[in-house]
Write a protein that holds these residues in place. Sequence first.
Motif, PDB file in Angstrom:
ATOM      1  N   ASN A  97     -43.348 -18.972  10.390  1.00  0.00           N
ATOM      2  CA  ASN A  97     -44.491 -19.607   9.600  1.00  0.00           C
ATOM      3  C   ASN A  97     -45.824 -19.190   9.698  1.00  0.00           C
ATOM      4  OD1 ASN A  97     -43.323 -21.732   7.408  1.00  0.00           O
ATOM      5  ND2 ASN A  97     -42.148 -22.107   9.425  1.00  0.00           N
ATOM      6  N   SER A  98     -45.866 -18.207  10.582  1.00  0.00           N
ATOM      7  CA  SER A  98     -47.191 -17.776  11.028  1.00  0.00           C
ATOM      8  C   SER A  98     -47.749 -16.590   9.972  1.00  0.00           C
ATOM      9  CB  SER A  98     -47.223 -16.804  12.338  1.00  0.00           C
ATOM     10  OG  SER A  98     -46.394 -15.729  12.227  1.00  0.00           O
ATOM     11  N   ASN A  99     -49.141 -16.584   9.748  1.00  0.00           N
ATOM     12  CA  ASN A  99     -49.844 -15.832   9.053  1.00  0.00           C
ATOM     13  C   ASN A  99     -49.467 -14.332   9.261  1.00  0.00           C
ATOM     14  OD1 ASN A  99     -51.035 -17.790   7.267  1.00  0.00           O
ATOM     15  ND2 ASN A  99     -52.976 -17.764   8.273  1.00  0.00           N
ATOM     16  N   GLU A 100     -49.358 -13.992  10.597  1.00  0.00           N
ATOM     17  CA  GLU A 100     -49.264 -12.602  10.908  1.00  0.00           C
ATOM     18  C   GLU A 100     -47.815 -12.030  10.093  1.00  0.00           C
ATOM     19  OE1 GLU A 100     -48.372  -9.959  14.856  1.00  0.00           O
ATOM     20  OE2 GLU A 100     -49.251 -11.952  14.851  1.00  0.00           O
ATOM     21  N   ILE A 101     -46.718 -12.854  10.089  1.00  0.00           N
ATOM     22  CA  ILE A 101     -45.600 -12.256   9.234  1.00  0.00           C
ATOM     23  C   ILE A 101     -45.718 -12.074   8.003  1.00  0.00           C
ATOM     24  CG2 ILE A 101     -43.028 -13.054   8.860  1.00  0.00           C
ATOM     25  CD1 ILE A 101     -42.718 -13.896  11.892  1.00  0.00           C
ATOM     26  N   ARG A 102     -46.567 -13.327   7.320  1.00  0.00           N
ATOM     27  CA  ARG A 102     -46.752 -13.467   5.796  1.00  0.00           C
ATOM     28  C   ARG A 102     -47.409 -12.263   5.597  1.00  0.00           C
ATOM     29  NH1 ARG A 102     -48.355 -19.147   6.927  1.00  0.00           N
ATOM     30  NH2 ARG A 102     -46.783 -20.511   5.925  1.00  0.00           N
ATOM     31  N   ILE A 103     -48.552 -12.039   6.288  1.00  0.00           N
ATOM     32  CA  ILE A 103     -49.465 -10.708   5.817  1.00  0.00           C
ATOM     33  C   ILE A 103     -48.712  -9.447   5.966  1.00  0.00           C
ATOM     34  CG2 ILE A 103     -51.556  -9.642   6.430  1.00  0.00           C
ATOM     35  CD1 ILE A 103     -52.584 -12.289   6.974  1.00  0.00           C
ATOM     36  N   ALA A 104     -47.611  -9.301   7.043  1.00  0.00           N
ATOM     37  CA  ALA A 104     -47.270  -8.056   7.211  1.00  0.00           C
ATOM     38  C   ALA A 104     -46.150  -7.776   6.101  1.00  0.00           C
ATOM     39  CB  ALA A 104     -46.445  -8.242   8.561  1.00  0.00           C
ATOM     40  N   VAL A 105     -45.490  -9.070   5.492  1.00  0.00           N
ATOM     41  CA  VAL A 105     -44.467  -8.845   4.272  1.00  0.00           C
ATOM     42  C   VAL A 105     -45.349  -8.479   3.253  1.00  0.00           C
ATOM     43  CG1 VAL A 105     -42.884 -10.046   3.072  1.00  0.00           C
ATOM     44  CG2 VAL A 105     -42.772 -10.422   5.423  1.00  0.00           C
ATOM     45  N   MET A 106     -46.672  -9.133   2.807  1.00  0.00           N
ATOM     46  CA  MET A 106     -47.305  -8.982   1.699  1.00  0.00           C
ATOM     47  C   MET A 106     -47.750  -7.580   1.731  1.00  0.00           C
ATOM     48  SD  MET A 106     -49.384 -12.569   1.705  1.00  0.00           S
ATOM     49  CE  MET A 106     -48.834 -14.169   1.587  1.00  0.00           C
ATOM     50  N   ILE A 157     -35.288  -5.730  -3.245  1.00  0.00           N
ATOM     51  CA  ILE A 157     -36.337  -6.139  -2.470  1.00  0.00           C
ATOM     52  C   ILE A 157     -36.241  -7.473  -1.567  1.00  0.00           C
ATOM     53  CG2 ILE A 157     -38.683  -7.047  -2.714  1.00  0.00           C
ATOM     54  CD1 ILE A 157     -38.995  -5.017  -5.057  1.00  0.00           C
ATOM     55  N   SER A 158     -35.540  -8.552  -2.353  1.00  0.00           N
ATOM     56  CA  SER A 158     -34.931  -9.838  -1.594  1.00  0.00           C
ATOM     57  C   SER A 158     -34.264  -9.538  -0.437  1.00  0.00           C
ATOM     58  CB  SER A 158     -34.211 -10.609  -2.609  1.00  0.00           C
ATOM     59  OG  SER A 158     -33.620 -11.654  -2.001  1.00  0.00           O
ATOM     60  N   ALA A 159     -33.357  -8.540  -0.481  1.00  0.00           N
ATOM     61  CA  ALA A 159     -32.499  -8.318   0.691  1.00  0.00           C
ATOM     62  C   ALA A 159     -33.593  -7.764   1.875  1.00  0.00           C
ATOM     63  CB  ALA A 159     -31.361  -7.560   0.585  1.00  0.00           C
ATOM     64  N   ASP A 164     -36.556  -7.673   6.798  1.00  0.00           N
ATOM     65  CA  ASP A 164     -37.840  -7.085   7.523  1.00  0.00           C
ATOM     66  C   ASP A 164     -38.545  -8.463   8.125  1.00  0.00           C
ATOM     67  OD1 ASP A 164     -37.746  -4.476   6.961  1.00  0.00           O
ATOM     68  OD2 ASP A 164     -38.875  -4.626   5.180  1.00  0.00           O
ATOM     69  N   ILE A 165     -38.185  -9.383   7.621  1.00  0.00           N
ATOM     70  CA  ILE A 165     -38.765 -10.589   8.487  1.00  0.00           C
ATOM     71  C   ILE A 165     -38.344 -10.958   9.808  1.00  0.00           C
ATOM     72  CG2 ILE A 165     -38.826 -13.194   8.257  1.00  0.00           C
ATOM     73  CD1 ILE A 165     -39.352 -13.164   5.366  1.00  0.00           C
ATOM     74  N   ALA A 166     -36.999 -10.597   9.832  1.00  0.00           N
ATOM     75  CA  ALA A 166     -36.334 -10.648  11.035  1.00  0.00           C
ATOM     76  C   ALA A 166     -37.063  -9.536  12.135  1.00  0.00           C
ATOM     77  CB  ALA A 166     -34.837 -10.351  11.084  1.00  0.00           C
ATOM     78  N   SER A 167     -37.574  -8.396  11.456  1.00  0.00           N
ATOM     79  CA  SER A 167     -37.940  -7.275  12.249  1.00  0.00           C
ATOM     80  C   SER A 167     -39.267  -7.833  12.603  1.00  0.00           C
ATOM     81  CB  SER A 167     -37.949  -6.209  11.634  1.00  0.00           C
ATOM     82  OG  SER A 167     -36.626  -5.651  11.038  1.00  0.00           O
ATOM     83  N   PHE A 168     -40.267  -8.265  11.634  1.00  0.00           N
ATOM     84  CA  PHE A 168     -41.369  -8.600  11.866  1.00  0.00           C
ATOM     85  C   PHE A 168     -41.572  -9.786  13.153  1.00  0.00           C
ATOM     86  CE2 PHE A 168     -42.757  -7.122   7.544  1.00  0.00           C
ATOM     87  CZ  PHE A 168     -42.848  -5.844   8.046  1.00  0.00           C
ATOM     88  N   LEU A 169     -40.662 -10.590  13.004  1.00  0.00           N
ATOM     89  CA  LEU A 169     -40.530 -11.708  14.144  1.00  0.00           C
ATOM     90  C   LEU A 169     -40.324 -11.101  15.547  1.00  0.00           C
ATOM     91  CD1 LEU A 169     -40.000 -14.750  14.759  1.00  0.00           C
ATOM     92  CD2 LEU A 169     -37.476 -14.260  14.518  1.00  0.00           C
ATOM     93  N   ASN A 170     -39.718 -10.038  15.606  1.00  0.00           N
ATOM     94  CA  ASN A 170     -39.579  -9.426  16.922  1.00  0.00           C
ATOM     95  C   ASN A 170     -41.053  -8.722  17.235  1.00  0.00           C
ATOM     96  OD1 ASN A 170     -37.211  -9.683  18.164  1.00  0.00           O
ATOM     97  ND2 ASN A 170     -36.122  -7.794  17.459  1.00  0.00           N
TER      98      ASN A 170
END
Length: 689
Positions: A97-106, A157-159, A164-170
């Motif tokens: 739920n962090s902004n870092e992951i949100r911004i990376a996906v955006m 894009i959904s998949a 990618d969220i799993a990757s950004f988590l790492n």
Amino acid sequence: MIKKLTEDPDFESKNIIDFIYNWRKVFVIIAIATVFFSYIFSSPFFITPKYKSTVILMPTSTNSYARALMSNNYIEKENILNFGEEEQVEQLLQVLNSNEIRIAVMNKYNLMAHYNIDTTSKYKYAKLFDEYNKNINYRKTEFMAIEVDVLDKDPNISASIANDIASFLNSTFNRMKKERSMQAFIVVEKQLNFQKEYMHSLEDSIFKIRALGINDYESQSERFNQAYANAIAQNNVSAIKALEKKIELLSKYGGSYVAIRNELDYANKQYFEIRAKYLEAKVDIENQLPNKFVVDKGLVSDRKAFPIRWLIVVVSTFSTLLLSMLLLMLAEKLHLKKKVPLINHSFNLFNTKKQRINKVIEDLKKTKINIDDMENYFNSMNLIKLVGKWKIHLLVLLVLTIILSTIFSSPVFIKPKYKSFADIYPANIDPYSEESTTEQMIEILNSQDIKDSVIKKFDLGKHYRIDKSYKYYYSTLIYMYKENVSIKKTEFESVNVEVLDESPIVACNMVNAIIDFYNQKVKNLHKSKYHEAVVNFQSMLKQKQQYIDSLQHQIYILGTEYGITDVENQSREITKGFLRTSASNINTTEVLKLKKNMEEKGGEFSKLNALLQNASDQFEVFKSDYEKIKMNYERNFTYTNVVTKPYIADKKSFPKRFLIIFISTIATMFLSIIVIGVLEKIRVNKQTN
């Protein structure tokens, strides 16, 4: 008869069935029309279909290669393949739920354009975050896993976003881990270099002593004493003098040699321990361990997940039929009420007997029920009539309420406030009591020191426009601070620091300042306690060193003045000389002299040696503890892990004008209807009287 007329048959089950049957054709038409229109308006032409992709994650039990693979301590060693527990799941959710992951996906998927958000809009980022939260959801499953659901109009894009969220988590976890590991690495590296220099100084000292001819105190002492006893026995004057010089030198520097040698041995052990920690920290910096197990990867869906058309059709149909039934029942009731006077008139024509009429009147008086009042104030139909009668007044009030609430909720009267927040975890601290480190963090963040520091840094008295000459200036200032600053624990055991302010920049800076002041306060708390311990240990080490020096000096005197350097070996040689079993030429005088000295001072020498050994052991323990405390005192750590960093908001969070207008309108209408009802009742009572 009147009782039958005043009964309401509309809500009896039999009458409801009859009612539905009488209006069956209307209900069938309404149902068909609702099905048709709900099916049409839930089609892709009106509602864009979205496809769902899901990733299932499970946390790992450890995030450190060194702890999992290199630790020699069985208790600390963790299996790299173990799954995490509830605490790790909640931490993983907080990072997701962090902004870092949100911004990376955006940024990667350019969601601003993908969601068709106007880039010229004043609130473009707020709208973007709203769309993100609507389409991307995280939840903890009953199996201690995390489900990442992503909805998007494009299944590919959904998949991709889900994976990618799993990757950004790492990457986010590893970034946080690397920051902490780098701090630990710097501290350990500094300690390792200090230990190297300390060992070099000990080696230099022992090298100088060895240059004097002292290489191994125990073996040399044994050999010198044995040779000295033989020389005395043989009456070899030159050998006696030469050995006396050697023994004197050994007595003078032997204690220092033993102390430095033992210290060097202990320093070597410490060096290898620190070096092991250094290598562990280096491994953690240079290697990145996955922080999660991917149970299910996100797949490209071939079937839309939203909207569910059959559900929309069913809910719409049942809702419309229920509403239609209520409206028809009200309409029919209105129709029946209009016929009541005619029925009463017919009743009076057919029942003209005075006794029957009087009986009816008496019954009404006994029950004390005013039928007109009951109908006027408790029947929904009459409420509608009341609203219809006063419709112009109510409409004027409605319009005025909307206009006034719109005006008084505008920035002219209520200054808009912007919100900035951060989600943080405590780090590098131990619990002081039974409270968790998170609860202790909240206590410190709410401390008066931090409040005063923030107030001083941002001059909040002036910022909040509070007059310093005001009698209750400080209490008002603290009240305003508490109104605008919120610190609470989240469901993921993290701490949420939230600030509201008229300036979005000030709100963001205040969040960062609160975190910085927290780090500084914890650092000061730790340093004050470690400083006390450092001073105490320095005093104990000084006292212990003075005690060791005094023991060494006494042993030196016994060695130089009485010739006692090794009780065990010297006693053995004295016995040989005294019994004349070692050689033919025995210096009996020297043997007897040494025997006398040994008898008088041998016990004291042994006692001093035992005390010296015990004191040296205690000194090493104290010094080891002192080095650890000193390392903690000198370290420069931060005490927070910032999961969600604060950002500058582009949309106000307060006030909610729509909510103010809506509540004001509803409250005004409700109060107006009550007042009108009271006025109508007063009017009716006057007419009745």
